[in-house]
Enzyme design. Structure first.
Site, PDB file in Angstrom:
ATOM      1  N   SER A  25       0.808  -1.303  -0.026  1.00 38.78           N
ATOM      2  CA  SER A  25      -0.171   0.016   0.156  1.00 38.78           C
ATOM      3  C   SER A  25       0.681   1.234  -0.073  1.00 38.78           C
ATOM      4  CB  SER A  25      -0.992  -0.151   1.095  1.00 38.78           C
ATOM      5  OG  SER A  25      -0.391   0.333   2.333  1.00 38.78           O
ATOM      6  N   TYR A  58      -3.494   0.447  -2.757  1.00 39.10           N
ATOM      7  CA  TYR A  58      -4.419   0.956  -2.179  1.00 39.10           C
ATOM      8  C   TYR A  58      -3.853   1.899  -1.044  1.00 39.10           C
ATOM      9  CZ  TYR A  58      -3.102  -2.657   1.084  1.00 39.10           C
ATOM     10  OH  TYR A  58      -2.388  -3.582   1.836  1.00 39.10           O
TER      11      TYR A  58
END
EC number: 4.1.1.11
Length: 127
Positions: A25, A58
């Site tokens: 991430s 993300y």
């Protein structure tokens, strides 16, 4: 029909950390996320201005006011602290709403503080 349109962008963010051993991430200061309406776990594209690398991952919330922009996991191999990146979020927009949708764009300084908020980009703009 739906089209994939840019809806949010953090322009010229400075990478503060690259953590190879994290699960994955990008960690982003929650104040920056709020400014352009990016939410935790949302998919983003990162474009590295220093080396041209592009990747998708993300978002994880970072500490408010910290200015943190940390690429985690495998993505850490594509950046160095100090690199300038563009963080882009896209959304699906119905054909009839394309001209009503305006992105939120935050232009950042070297400390990841917002210096300007923009709407639609204009061709030839250099920041």
């Amino acid at each position: 029909m739906f089209r994939t349109m840019m809806r949010a962008k953090l322009h010229r963010a400075t990478v503060t950390e690259a953590n190879l051993n994290y699960v994955g991430s990008i960690t982003i200061d929650e104040d920056l996320m709020d400014a352009v309406n990016i939410v935790e776990n949302e998919k983003v594209q990162i474009v590295n201005n220093n080396n041209g690398a592009r990747l998708e991952t993300y978002v994880i919330k970072g500490e408010r006011g910290s200015g943190v922009v940390c690429l985690n996991g495998a993505a850490a191999r594509l950046v160095q602290p100090g690199d300038k990146v563009i963080i882009i979020c896209y959304g699906l927009v119905a054909e009839e709403n394309i001209h009503k949708q305006e992105p939120k764009i935050a232009v950042l300084d070297d400390d990841n503080q917002i210096i300007e908020m923009l709407g639609a980009e204009k061709a030839g703009t250099i920041l």
